[in-house]
Design a protein around this motif. Structure first.
Motif, short mmCIF file in Angstrom:
data_model
loop_
_atom_site.label_atom_id
_atom_site.label_comp_id
_atom_site.label_asym_id
_atom_site.label_seq_id
_atom_site.Cartn_x
_atom_site.Cartn_y
_atom_site.Cartn_z
N MET A 108 -16.57 70.76 -52.00
CA MET A 108 -15.88 72.14 -51.50
C MET A 108 -16.39 73.26 -52.19
N THR A 109 -17.16 73.09 -53.41
CA THR A 109 -17.87 74.08 -53.90
C THR A 109 -19.09 74.39 -53.01
N ASP A 110 -19.60 75.49 -53.38
CA ASP A 110 -20.93 75.77 -52.39
C ASP A 110 -22.32 75.48 -53.41
N PRO A 111 -22.82 74.46 -53.31
CA PRO A 111 -23.86 74.28 -54.51
C PRO A 111 -25.28 75.29 -54.20
N THR A 112 -25.23 75.95 -53.02
CA THR A 112 -26.24 76.77 -52.78
C THR A 112 -26.16 78.02 -53.59
N ALA A 113 -25.05 78.44 -54.18
CA ALA A 113 -24.88 79.61 -54.92
C ALA A 113 -25.73 79.75 -55.87
N ALA A 114 -26.23 80.74 -56.42
CA ALA A 114 -26.99 80.78 -57.66
C ALA A 114 -28.29 79.91 -57.52
N ARG A 115 -28.83 79.62 -56.37
CA ARG A 115 -30.01 78.86 -56.06
C ARG A 115 -31.17 79.69 -56.13
N TYR A 142 -27.71 71.68 -48.47
CA TYR A 142 -27.42 72.16 -49.73
C TYR A 142 -28.43 72.86 -50.48
N GLY A 143 -29.58 73.03 -49.81
CA GLY A 143 -30.62 73.78 -50.50
C GLY A 143 -31.73 72.80 -51.27
N ALA A 144 -31.76 71.70 -50.90
CA ALA A 144 -32.76 70.90 -51.84
C ALA A 144 -34.18 71.01 -51.28
#
Lengths: 376, 376
Positions: free
Chosen positions: A1-8, A61-63
């Motif tokens: 539910m959180t957005d792991p792309t934040a602060a990427r 998810y930005g990996a």
């Protein structure tokens, strides 16, 4: 539910050692986390996975990006389950003859032996093992920080070229880990002792609770909870890990079984001369062993703790830590202890020995009830 | 260094069930803590100890007054080491023929059998066991709150009079504990399982680390630390506890040894049909067992956790819990995870399932980096 792309976004001002494309094979927890951490540092990450859904998820998810035909990676990081590590490493060595190939499997001797038996080009294979992970797996649980400050074991052997070793060390450093060199044998023996044996022991102990009467479980305290916490681990994964490191784990289990049998015999005949001494020695040797575990930050600095009574309310903990912050006290460790059925809690706070007195006096001055301190 | 006599005044408005004088024999951790809690509630506590120094210390710290010749206690609480419980209970039953005598030893069958064999007046003896304690002992570590919300097992048998049982229940309630009735056999089997076996297993595992190479210990993570935490316990005390409950502990150790041997055999021959299933079953049965442990407050409410990245600074934790308080989020459990060598930490926070989303969104809105959540 959180957005792991934040602060990427790439961290400004941080020197990145890895150059060129890094190919990551396997976009599960570790692969996607490596991808996150490298992408965040601005490195081109080409992801591959046998599961298109897992791959898409990791990319979302930005990996990194999907691997493409023209990729010329300088480094391939194999992040697949233990049972297919040798197959995938062999295939990658063949597919990318200019690349160094590493893997992140939690066992290091078995894949090396297997690759050697297949005649793989071991000059370009360097096994490694980041001591990081989470209880949950999958790309969706990945995060760029799981390697931060953790040991990343790198196994060199006689065939390893220093320049290739430097590539894997750069990878470890770029994701924030601490590279540590070890032989595969040293590594496997070490993880058997500090990871696989604790897992097995916690599972065996927790299994004894499976059929326990309800009234017995009602008496459970923090001790059994701590001792069995890692028994939550996934059976599928652990079958593979334990099988891959079976000789070292079996050696540990046999030694443990001998100690256990000796203790049980002493308890069967406590009046036998020396029996009580044997029992005491079991506990005392446990004292010695647990004292040897490195503390926080890998150091053995002397921390002392005190216990503060708190209500079960986040606001109270907020006030407590706010007060500690104003008092300039750095909290080294923290444990919340709960009393079953009671509304209050005890917060055990570890601080540097030098700041204990100021912390306790300061908190008492602000109206906190200190239940006890280490140095009373 | 803190003054445990602070805040020792009787709590106003709290109904005290215990009346008359309570005699506490043994002014160590448990005895002095009982004394503190009862004195605080306004009960007359007469303390006795074979060590004049220990007795004076307990009195100085506010645990009660010195026992005197004319004392006529309604209840005697024997708080002495396990090996002398039967002797002291027998002596107290004789010295105070109108009093009910209880003890707080961690094993209940052995003293009862011993007292019966001596022909003691068992109608007036009621064994009990508060599930409370600390890693450190002595009057100086005592505090009035160690029983708060903890189970206090009371063992009745056919000879127990209900009015006498009520006296011990009143004691448990007056010190804030939760009285639980059990037979001595049920009690001893329960503590073997949830306390003595975990202690032995933690000690045996930690003992394997005593001679481990330094580089192996450098790879230790939170798992082995949790699994071995209680291995810090004192050998002297545990020899007595394990000896007193030897039959139940030996039964548990034998069962554990059989499971362990089965697992080691499966790992010796992983290709044998069924071997991998046996390994998986060990871990799976561990899953089942650990899930049965009651959570905080003795309930099995569903908590979920999320991980927040924090700097290693008390002020940051203060801000975090301040924010959680303002968001109206009740913290159910808390664990600080440290990365060796790294300045940052991860705070794993458990909350009620219903408040997870509000907590995570609220914290993110206030600029916190949430590393992961349980329900991703």
């Amino acid at each position: 539910m959180t957005d792991p792309t934040a602060a990427r976004a790439a961290v400004p001002g941080r020197a990145v050692r890895t150059s060129g494309t890094v190919r990551v094979v396997g976009a599960g927890l570790l692969g996607a986390s490596v991808g996150h951490a490298l992408s965040r540092a601005g490195v081109d990450v080409a992801l591959a996975d046998t599961s298109p859904a897992q791959l898409r998820l990791a990319i979302d998810y930005g990996a990194g990006r999907a691997a493409a035909d023209g990729d010329r990676p300088s480094l391939v990081v194999v992040c697949v389950p233990p049972d297919v590590v040798a197959d995938v490493v062999e295939a990658e060595l063949k597919a990318f003859p200019a690349a160094v190939v590493t893997d992140v499997a939690s066992v290091k001797l078995a894949p090396l032996v297997e690759l050697r038996s297949r005649g793989a080009d071991l000059t370009r294979y360097i096994g490694s093992h980041p001591m990081a992970g989470r209880e949950r797996g999958g790309a969706i649980s990945a995060r760029s920080d799981i390697f931060a400050g953790r040991p990343w074991v790198i196994c060199r052997d006689g065939e390893t070229r220093p320049s290739d070793l430097a590539l894997v060390e750069a990878l470890a450093l770029d994701v924030g880990a601490v590279p540590i060199e070890m032989s595969p044998e040293e590594h496997d023996g070490s993880v058997a002792l500090v990871s696989h044996l604790p897992q097995v022991v916690a599972s065996l102990l927790a299994a004894r609770l499976a059929d326990a009467p309800e009234y017995a479980l009602g008496l459970a305290g923090q001790g059994v909870r701590d001792t069995t916490r890692i028994a939550h681990s996934a059976p599928e994964l652990w079958v593979q890990i334990l099988e891959a490191n079976a000789p070292a784990v079996v050696a540990g289990l046999d030694a443990l079984a001998a100690d256990l049998a000796g203790l049980a015999d002493a308890l069967r005949e406590t009046e036998r001369p020396g029996a009580r001494r044997e029992i005491a020695e079991t506990i005392r040797r446990g004292n010695v062993g647990v004292e040897r575990l490195p503390g926080k930050h890998g150091q053995r600095r002397e921390f002392v703790s005190f216990v503060v009574m708190v209500d079960d309310v986040a606001g109270q903990l907020g006030r407590l830590f706010g007060d500690l912050g104003e008092l300039g006290v750095n909290v080294e460790d923290l444990r919340l202890e709960h009393s079953p059925g009671a509304p209050l809690g005890l917060a055990e706070i570890a601080v540097d020995k030098g700041t204990l007195e100021a912390a306790v006096r300061g908190l008492e001055g602000r109206g906190w009830r200190i239940a006890s301190t280490d140095d009373e």
